[in-house]
Motif scaffolding. Structure first.
Motif, mmCIF file in Angstrom:
data_model
loop_
_atom_site.group_PDB
_atom_site.id
_atom_site.type_symbol
_atom_site.label_atom_id
_atom_site.label_comp_id
_atom_site.label_asym_id
_atom_site.label_seq_id
_atom_site.Cartn_x
_atom_site.Cartn_y
_atom_site.Cartn_z
ATOM 1 N N THR A 96 -4.756 6.198 10.337
ATOM 2 C CA THR A 96 -4.629 4.751 10.137
ATOM 3 C C THR A 96 -3.674 4.525 8.979
ATOM 4 O O THR A 96 -3.864 5.065 7.889
ATOM 5 C CB THR A 96 -5.989 4.098 9.836
ATOM 6 O OG1 THR A 96 -6.864 4.307 10.954
ATOM 7 C CG2 THR A 96 -5.820 2.600 9.613
ATOM 8 N N PRO A 142 -3.246 -2.274 16.335
ATOM 9 C CA PRO A 142 -3.255 -3.083 15.109
ATOM 10 C C PRO A 142 -4.561 -3.846 14.966
ATOM 11 O O PRO A 142 -5.116 -4.358 15.938
ATOM 12 C CB PRO A 142 -2.074 -4.039 15.321
ATOM 13 C CG PRO A 142 -1.916 -4.129 16.799
ATOM 14 C CD PRO A 142 -2.361 -2.819 17.371
ATOM 15 N N PRO A 160 0.842 -1.201 0.000
ATOM 16 C CA PRO A 160 0.000 0.000 0.000
ATOM 17 C C PRO A 160 0.875 1.248 0.000
ATOM 18 O O PRO A 160 2.018 1.219 0.457
ATOM 19 C CB PRO A 160 -0.787 -0.123 1.309
ATOM 20 C CG PRO A 160 -0.657 -1.546 1.734
ATOM 21 C CD PRO A 160 0.654 -2.024 1.211
ATOM 22 N N ASN A 205 -0.602 1.399 7.342
ATOM 23 C CA ASN A 205 -0.424 -0.045 7.197
ATOM 24 C C ASN A 205 1.012 -0.430 7.555
ATOM 25 O O ASN A 205 1.947 0.337 7.310
ATOM 26 C CB ASN A 205 -0.719 -0.487 5.759
ATOM 27 C CG ASN A 205 -2.197 -0.494 5.448
ATOM 28 O OD1 ASN A 205 -2.949 -1.336 5.916
ATOM 29 N ND2 ASN A 205 -2.640 0.473 4.650
ATOM 30 N N VAL A 249 -0.305 -7.644 5.364
ATOM 31 C CA VAL A 249 -0.555 -6.210 5.550
ATOM 32 C C VAL A 249 -1.571 -6.036 6.671
ATOM 33 O O VAL A 249 -2.667 -6.603 6.635
ATOM 34 C CB VAL A 249 -1.066 -5.565 4.248
ATOM 35 C CG1 VAL A 249 -1.382 -4.089 4.483
ATOM 36 C CG2 VAL A 249 -0.028 -5.714 3.138
ATOM 37 N N ILE A 250 -1.193 -5.242 7.683
ATOM 38 C CA ILE A 250 -2.042 -5.035 8.854
ATOM 39 C C ILE A 250 -2.357 -3.547 8.997
ATOM 40 O O ILE A 250 -1.427 -2.724 9.102
ATOM 41 C CB ILE A 250 -1.334 -5.521 10.135
ATOM 42 C CG1 ILE A 250 -0.949 -6.995 10.021
ATOM 43 C CG2 ILE A 250 -2.212 -5.284 11.356
ATOM 44 C CD1 ILE A 250 -2.122 -7.921 9.891
ATOM 45 N N PRO A 251 -3.637 -3.149 8.990
ATOM 46 C CA PRO A 251 -3.966 -1.755 9.301
ATOM 47 C C PRO A 251 -3.598 -1.447 10.756
ATOM 48 O O PRO A 251 -3.808 -2.268 11.652
ATOM 49 C CB PRO A 251 -5.482 -1.681 9.086
ATOM 50 C CG PRO A 251 -5.807 -2.862 8.225
ATOM 51 C CD PRO A 251 -4.836 -3.934 8.624
ATOM 52 N N ASP A 306 0.756 3.663 1.900
ATOM 53 C CA ASP A 306 1.057 4.059 3.284
ATOM 54 C C ASP A 306 1.562 2.882 4.114
ATOM 55 O O ASP A 306 1.249 2.762 5.296
ATOM 56 C CB ASP A 306 -0.173 4.682 3.950
ATOM 57 C CG ASP A 306 -1.354 3.713 4.004
ATOM 58 O OD1 ASP A 306 -1.287 2.643 3.362
ATOM 59 O OD2 ASP A 306 -2.343 4.024 4.704
ATOM 60 N N ALA A 307 2.369 1.999 3.516
ATOM 61 C CA ALA A 307 3.053 0.957 4.284
ATOM 62 C C ALA A 307 4.256 1.608 4.962
ATOM 63 O O ALA A 307 5.151 2.116 4.286
ATOM 64 C CB ALA A 307 3.504 -0.179 3.368
#
Length: 242
Positions: free
Chosen positions: A132, A173, A110, A134, A144-146, A112-113
């Motif tokens: 929020t 998380p 993403p 990632n 991938v974890i928000p 925004d990782a």
């Protein structure tokens, strides 16, 4: 973001010093920044994290490398990710005596990782706002974890005889499938997560403290700044004798 060189202490959840760290950051040409964070533990464990990112209008992670080994980490891992090729490589081993697995593949990162960049993101958040983003966690395949960065209040910090204010953030998380994975494979769920960060609330913000695990199933640690000091004559004499 520009040139930075900082020194850190790592404490256990009860406050015992268990390691030391060093963070360096260098600005390159073309809005590229390279940052490295290294923790060396008293038990011989190593956490070595490198991230390259651009800061042209927005923060963008370009490449990432993480090495975690030693008894402080349940899993021994060496991971690397490159946004340009979307390729990842994961070398992992469960515990000291587990069999090494090597996984390669491609992952859609993403925009925004932000592995290795959470403190940088916090320093750039407007006061009182939530966000929020990632992050990638490795089980051992990348997931991938928000991650919600939630402003929870302010706290006084002391710098010598001065008092300043720090903004306190909680990291939350959204584990979802990761929690299900650990429940299915290990027969247990991860403990309640305790991720917190403190950032100096000033015109030029700065890191104050982090509290949480360095690995998904790892122990809670506290990370804080430490200032260099000049050695005494007796300390210099001891060093020369060695």
């Amino acid at each position: 973001e520009g040139m930075t060189h900082g020194f850190l202490l790592v404490r256990s959840h009860v406050g015992e010093i268990i390691g030391q760290g060093e963070m360096t950051q260098v600005a390159k040409e073309g809005n590229l920044v390279e940052s490295q964070l290294v923790f060396r533990f008293k038990d011989g464990s190593l956490h070595d994290e490198k991230v390259a990112f651009s800061q042209q209008r927005v923060l963008t992670m370009i490449s990432y490398r993480l090495v975690q080994r030693g008894p402080s980490f349940p899993d021994q891992i060496d991971v690397s990710i490159d946004r340009g090729t979307a390729k990842y490589t994961v070398r992992s081993r469960a515990g000291k005596d587990g069999k090494e697995q090597v996984l390669t593949g491609h992952v859609d990162l993403p925009p925004d990782a932000y592995n290795g960049l959470l403190v940088t993101v916090l320093k750039n958040l407007p006061k009182g706002t939530n966000a929020t983003v990632n992050i990638l966690t490795f089980t051992p395949t990348p997931q991938v974890i928000p991650l919600q960065l939630r402003a929870v209040g302010e706290q006084t910090v002391h710098i010598g005889d001065l008092s300043r204010t720090a903004r306190h953030y909680a990291f939350q998380p959204q584990l979802g499938r990761i929690r299900e994975f650990f429940g299915r494979v290990l027969g247990k769920l991860p403990a309640d997560f305790h991720y917190d960060g403190w950032i100096l609330d000033d015109e030029v913000s700065g890191f104050v403290k982090f509290e949480g695990p360095l690995q998904l199933m790892g122990p809670i640690v506290q990370i804080e700044l430490v200032s260099p000091r000049l050695s005494t004559q007796s300390e210099d004499k001891k060093l020369s004798l060695k």
